[in-house]
Design a protein around this motif. Structure first.
Motif, PDB file in Angstrom:
ATOM      1  N   LYS A 179       0.794  -1.226   0.000  1.00 27.76           N
ATOM      2  CA  LYS A 179       0.000   0.000   0.000  1.00 27.76           C
ATOM      3  C   LYS A 179       0.824   1.273   0.000  1.00 27.76           C
ATOM      4  N   LYS A 180       1.939   1.306   0.717  1.00 23.76           N
ATOM      5  CA  LYS A 180       2.720   2.547   0.787  1.00 23.76           C
ATOM      6  C   LYS A 180       3.392   2.891  -0.541  1.00 23.76           C
ATOM      7  N   HIS A 181       3.413   1.948  -1.496  1.00 24.10           N
ATOM      8  CA  HIS A 181       4.001   2.206  -2.815  1.00 24.10           C
ATOM      9  C   HIS A 181       2.937   2.349  -3.894  1.00 24.10           C
ATOM     10  N   ILE A 182       1.668   2.483  -3.503  1.00 22.22           N
ATOM     11  CA  ILE A 182       0.582   2.584  -4.471  1.00 22.22           C
ATOM     12  C   ILE A 182      -0.022   3.983  -4.415  1.00 22.22           C
ATOM     13  N   SER A 183      -0.012   4.657  -5.565  1.00 21.16           N
ATOM     14  CA  SER A 183      -0.581   6.005  -5.623  1.00 21.16           C
ATOM     15  C   SER A 183      -1.681   6.119  -6.672  1.00 21.16           C
ATOM     16  N   CYS A 184      -2.052   5.022  -7.293  1.00 25.57           N
ATOM     17  CA  CYS A 184      -3.033   5.022  -8.378  1.00 25.57           C
ATOM     18  C   CYS A 184      -4.420   4.636  -7.861  1.00 25.57           C
ATOM     19  N   ASN A 185      -5.431   5.399  -8.261  1.00 30.69           N
ATOM     20  CA  ASN A 185      -6.804   5.079  -7.863  1.00 30.69           C
ATOM     21  C   ASN A 185      -7.351   3.864  -8.605  1.00 30.69           C
ATOM     22  N   ASP A 186      -6.746   3.509  -9.737  1.00 29.48           N
ATOM     23  CA  ASP A 186      -7.190   2.362 -10.536  1.00 29.48           C
ATOM     24  C   ASP A 186      -6.283   1.151 -10.346  1.00 29.48           C
ATOM     25  N   PHE A 187      -5.546   1.105  -9.235  1.00 30.77           N
ATOM     26  CA  PHE A 187      -4.604   0.010  -9.006  1.00 30.77           C
ATOM     27  C   PHE A 187      -5.322  -1.339  -9.074  1.00 30.77           C
ATOM     28  N   GLY A 188      -4.726  -2.257  -9.797  1.00 30.27           N
ATOM     29  CA  GLY A 188      -5.292  -3.593  -9.935  1.00 30.27           C
ATOM     30  C   GLY A 188      -6.173  -3.745 -11.157  1.00 30.27           C
ATOM     31  N   ASP A 189      -6.275  -2.684 -11.933  1.00 29.07           N
ATOM     32  CA  ASP A 189      -7.067  -2.709 -13.169  1.00 29.07           C
ATOM     33  C   ASP A 189      -6.204  -2.237 -14.333  1.00 29.07           C
ATOM     34  N   CYS A 190      -5.049  -2.845 -14.494  1.00 29.28           N
ATOM     35  CA  CYS A 190      -4.103  -2.478 -15.545  1.00 29.28           C
ATOM     36  C   CYS A 190      -4.787  -2.623 -16.912  1.00 29.28           C
ATOM     37  N   ASP A 191      -4.702  -1.581 -17.727  1.00 34.25           N
ATOM     38  CA  ASP A 191      -5.386  -1.545 -19.008  1.00 34.25           C
ATOM     39  C   ASP A 191      -4.486  -0.884 -20.043  1.00 34.25           C
ATOM     40  N   GLY A 192      -4.146  -1.599 -21.085  1.00 35.44           N
ATOM     41  CA  GLY A 192      -3.281  -1.081 -22.137  1.00 35.44           C
ATOM     42  C   GLY A 192      -3.865   0.091 -22.902  1.00 35.44           C
ATOM     43  N   MET A 193      -5.172   0.312 -22.780  1.00 36.38           N
ATOM     44  CA  MET A 193      -5.818   1.435 -23.458  1.00 36.38           C
ATOM     45  C   MET A 193      -5.872   2.687 -22.582  1.00 36.38           C
ATOM     46  N   ASN A 194      -5.442   2.585 -21.346  1.00 35.20           N
ATOM     47  CA  ASN A 194      -5.468   3.698 -20.405  1.00 35.20           C
ATOM     48  C   ASN A 194      -4.105   4.391 -20.422  1.00 35.20           C
ATOM     49  N   GLY A 195      -4.095   5.668 -20.792  1.00 37.16           N
ATOM     50  CA  GLY A 195      -2.840   6.421 -20.847  1.00 37.16           C
ATOM     51  C   GLY A 195      -2.145   6.496 -19.509  1.00 37.16           C
ATOM     52  N   SER A 196      -2.902   6.475 -18.429  1.00 35.20           N
ATOM     53  CA  SER A 196      -2.293   6.514 -17.092  1.00 35.20           C
ATOM     54  C   SER A 196      -1.428   5.284 -16.851  1.00 35.20           C
ATOM     55  N   CYS A 197      -1.834   4.135 -17.387  1.00 40.14           N
ATOM     56  CA  CYS A 197      -1.045   2.909 -17.223  1.00 40.14           C
ATOM     57  C   CYS A 197       0.284   3.026 -17.969  1.00 40.14           C
ATOM     58  N   HIS A 198       0.258   3.644 -19.139  1.00 37.15           N
ATOM     59  CA  HIS A 198       1.510   3.842 -19.889  1.00 37.15           C
ATOM     60  C   HIS A 198       2.431   4.794 -19.141  1.00 37.15           C
ATOM     61  N   TRP A 199       1.859   5.852 -18.550  1.00 39.04           N
ATOM     62  CA  TRP A 199       2.646   6.784 -17.762  1.00 39.04           C
ATOM     63  C   TRP A 199       3.252   6.060 -16.566  1.00 39.04           C
ATOM     64  N   CYS A 200       2.442   5.265 -15.886  1.00 39.89           N
ATOM     65  CA  CYS A 200       2.895   4.536 -14.703  1.00 39.89           C
ATOM     66  C   CYS A 200       4.050   3.592 -15.040  1.00 39.89           C
ATOM     67  N   ARG A 201       3.944   2.921 -16.183  1.00 38.85           N
ATOM     68  CA  ARG A 201       4.994   1.976 -16.581  1.00 38.85           C
ATOM     69  C   ARG A 201       6.339   2.681 -16.718  1.00 38.85           C
ATOM     70  N   GLU A 202       6.313   3.910 -17.209  1.00 43.91           N
ATOM     71  CA  GLU A 202       7.557   4.665 -17.392  1.00 43.91           C
ATOM     72  C   GLU A 202       8.033   5.367 -16.122  1.00 43.91           C
ATOM     73  N   MET A 203       7.092   5.930 -15.361  1.00 43.01           N
ATOM     74  CA  MET A 203       7.458   6.777 -14.236  1.00 43.01           C
ATOM     75  C   MET A 203       7.493   6.061 -12.881  1.00 43.01           C
ATOM     76  N   THR A 204       6.669   5.036 -12.716  1.00 45.22           N
ATOM     77  CA  THR A 204       6.632   4.289 -11.451  1.00 45.22           C
ATOM     78  C   THR A 204       6.611   2.787 -11.767  1.00 45.22           C
ATOM     79  N   PRO A 205       7.691   2.287 -12.342  1.00 43.18           N
ATOM     80  CA  PRO A 205       7.686   0.895 -12.800  1.00 43.18           C
ATOM     81  C   PRO A 205       7.461  -0.134 -11.700  1.00 43.18           C
ATOM     82  N   TYR A 206       7.859   0.159 -10.475  1.00 40.13           N
ATOM     83  CA  TYR A 206       7.629  -0.783  -9.386  1.00 40.13           C
ATOM     84  C   TYR A 206       6.121  -0.908  -9.130  1.00 40.13           C
ATOM     85  N   GLN A 207       5.420   0.237  -9.071  1.00 36.31           N
ATOM     86  CA  GLN A 207       3.969   0.212  -8.898  1.00 36.31           C
ATOM     87  C   GLN A 207       3.311  -0.509 -10.076  1.00 36.31           C
ATOM     88  N   TRP A 208       3.814  -0.279 -11.279  1.00 34.40           N
ATOM     89  CA  TRP A 208       3.245  -0.910 -12.472  1.00 34.40           C
ATOM     90  C   TRP A 208       3.370  -2.431 -12.395  1.00 34.40           C
TER      91      TRP A 208
END
Length: 96
Positions: free
Chosen positions: A29-58
């Motif tokens: 939990k202390k490493h999770i900042s996304c409101n959609d955590f657990g719903d990874c979606d390749g069509m969601n731009g936030s997921c692409h941002w997360c993969r680049e900027m917070t890869p551990y959370q991703w």
């Protein structure tokens, strides 16, 4: 040295991102900042941002999304418990 984790140890922190790619990563939990955590979606731009900027959370989010998918009754490999789902992911990542 390779780390072996308890599949429900929510305080575990992996050594490297490469380790995350080869092992199940429990949500911490202390490493999770996304409101959609657990719903990874390749069509969601936030997921692409997360993969680049917070890869551990991703990595955690991808595994959590996978766990949720294993619980679904229409899944090809329905698992009975969260721990069994985590063990399935661990085995799969180790063999890939």
């Amino acid at each position: 040295m390779s780390q072996k984790i308890n599949m429900i140890d929510y305080n575990f922190v992996p050594e490297t991102l490469e380790w995350c790619r080869k092992h199940y990563v429990p949500p911490i939990k202390k490493h999770i900042s996304c409101n959609d955590f657990g719903d990874c979606d390749g069509m969601n731009g936030s997921c692409h941002w997360c993969r680049e900027m917070t890869p551990y959370q991703w990595e955690m989010c991808c595994d959590e999304t996978w766990v949720k998918g294993l619980f679904r009754p229409h899944s090809r490999n329905p698992e009975k418990t969260r721990e069994e789902a985590a063990e399935f992911i661990e085995r799969y990542k180790q063999n890939s």
